[in-house]
Scaffold this active site. Structure first.
Site, PDB file in Angstrom:
ATOM      1  N   ASN A 153       0.758  -1.180   0.046  1.00  0.00           N
ATOM      2  CA  ASN A 153      -0.002  -0.011   0.066  1.00  0.00           C
ATOM      3  C   ASN A 153       0.586   1.138  -0.080  1.00  0.00           C
ATOM      4  OD1 ASN A 153      -3.257  -0.488   0.086  1.00  0.00           O
ATOM      5  ND2 ASN A 153      -2.053  -2.107   1.467  1.00  0.00           N
ATOM      6  N   HIS A 177      -8.015  -1.096   6.436  1.00  0.00           N
ATOM      7  CA  HIS A 177      -8.275  -2.230   7.310  1.00  0.00           C
ATOM      8  C   HIS A 177      -9.135  -3.164   6.219  1.00  0.00           C
ATOM      9  CE1 HIS A 177      -9.269  -4.877  10.626  1.00  0.00           C
ATOM     10  NE2 HIS A 177     -10.567  -5.175  10.186  1.00  0.00           N
ATOM     11  N   ASP A 180      -9.996   0.441  15.019  1.00  0.00           N
ATOM     12  CA  ASP A 180     -10.949   0.292  13.696  1.00  0.00           C
ATOM     13  C   ASP A 180     -12.504   0.947  13.978  1.00  0.00           C
ATOM     14  OD1 ASP A 180      -8.676  -1.128  12.426  1.00  0.00           O
ATOM     15  OD2 ASP A 180      -9.616  -2.923  13.328  1.00  0.00           O
TER      16      ASP A 180
END
Ligand code: NHR
Ligand code: GAR
Length: 223
Positions: free
Chosen positions: A21, A116, A152
């Site tokens: 990423n 996530h 999260d």
């Protein structure tokens, strides 16, 4: 007029592992899809493969080994000092695998993003692909969200839906989710750097308008 280098938003990326990423975001900056400067890549693991990739791309790297700190508090405060040396406008968690203390998340509130691998609020925490399979879900996916103290749990900016196939296993599913990660993370970072994406209260805003709880939703089945 082209903004001078000094005026561009400054991005710091935190990694723990492969760094794909991080590479997707760095590529988008290099191709000038994102008008920003990546001022540093920081890993908490000396063996993170992403460190080599960052160096190969000519990016500045730092290492801060969490095992050398007596507590999460001490590690997070040292991490803040290391990040602050780079004077970032945005801090990006890209496969960063240490839970952060409230001191850290409050310090960077509104300028801290994470990716996530689930359709949050579903499957917070670890091992998300297997959990989606075990639950016989039809769809799975990935979410970019602002990081808050709640793990999260911060507001979603964007998510991509990935269908679960009859023949799936965790590894295949993870591969297809990864492809979507490399699409949506650069989009979220671009929006932030353009001043379009922000956080207010527990909402993500795009162009000043509150997003739905899912964030902007893309569906890989439409691609
Ligand atoms: N910290 C806060 N406060 N809030 C979030 O939303 C965070 C965060 C830190 C990391 C990324 C993350 C994820 O997307 C993230 C989001 C690691 C763990 C974990 O349990 C959980 C979530 C996330 C990253 N880490 C173990 C720990 O003890 C270590 C696991 C390991 O080293 O492999 O920190 O899901
Ligand atoms: C990504 O799949 C990301 O969603 C996940 O780790 C991977 C990192 O890949 N994050 C988490 O699981 C956070 N708990 P990368 O190092 O190649 O970017």
């Amino acid at each position: 007029m082209q903004a001078s280098e000094a005026e561009k938003p400054r991005i710091v990326i935190l990694i723990s592992g492969t760094g794909s990423n991080m590479v997707a975001i760095a590529d988008a900056v290099k191709e000038e899809t994102i008008d920003a400067e990546i001022v540093g890549i920081i890993s908490n693991r000396p063996t993170a493969e992403g460190l080599n990739k960052a160096q190969a791309m000519g990016l500045h790297t730092d290492l801060i080994d969490h095992t050398l700190y007596a507590s999460r508090d001490e590690f997070d405060h040292a991490l803040i000092r290391m990040i602050e040396d780079l004077k970032p406008d945005l801090v990006v968690l890209a496969g960063f695998m240490r839970i952060l203390t409230a001191d850290f998340t409050r310090y960077y509130e509104g300028r801290l993003l994470n990716i996530h691998p689930s359709l949050l609020p579903k499957y917070q925490g670890l091992n998300t692909h297997q959990r989606a399979l075990d639950a016989s879900d039809d769809i799975h996916g990935v979410t970019v969200h602002f990081v808050t103290e709640e793990l999260d749990g911060g507001p979603n900016a964007i998510q991509a839906i990935v269908p679960i196939l009859d023949v799936d296993n965790a590894q295949l599913l993870q591969q297809r989710v990864h492809e979507q990660e490399h699409i949506i993370y650069p989009i979220a970072v671009k929006w932030f750097c353009e001043g379009r994406l922000s956080m207010k209260g527990n909402n993500a805003l795009l162009d000043g308008n509150p997003l739905p709880d899912s964030g902007v939703q893309l569906d890989s089945r439409d691609q």
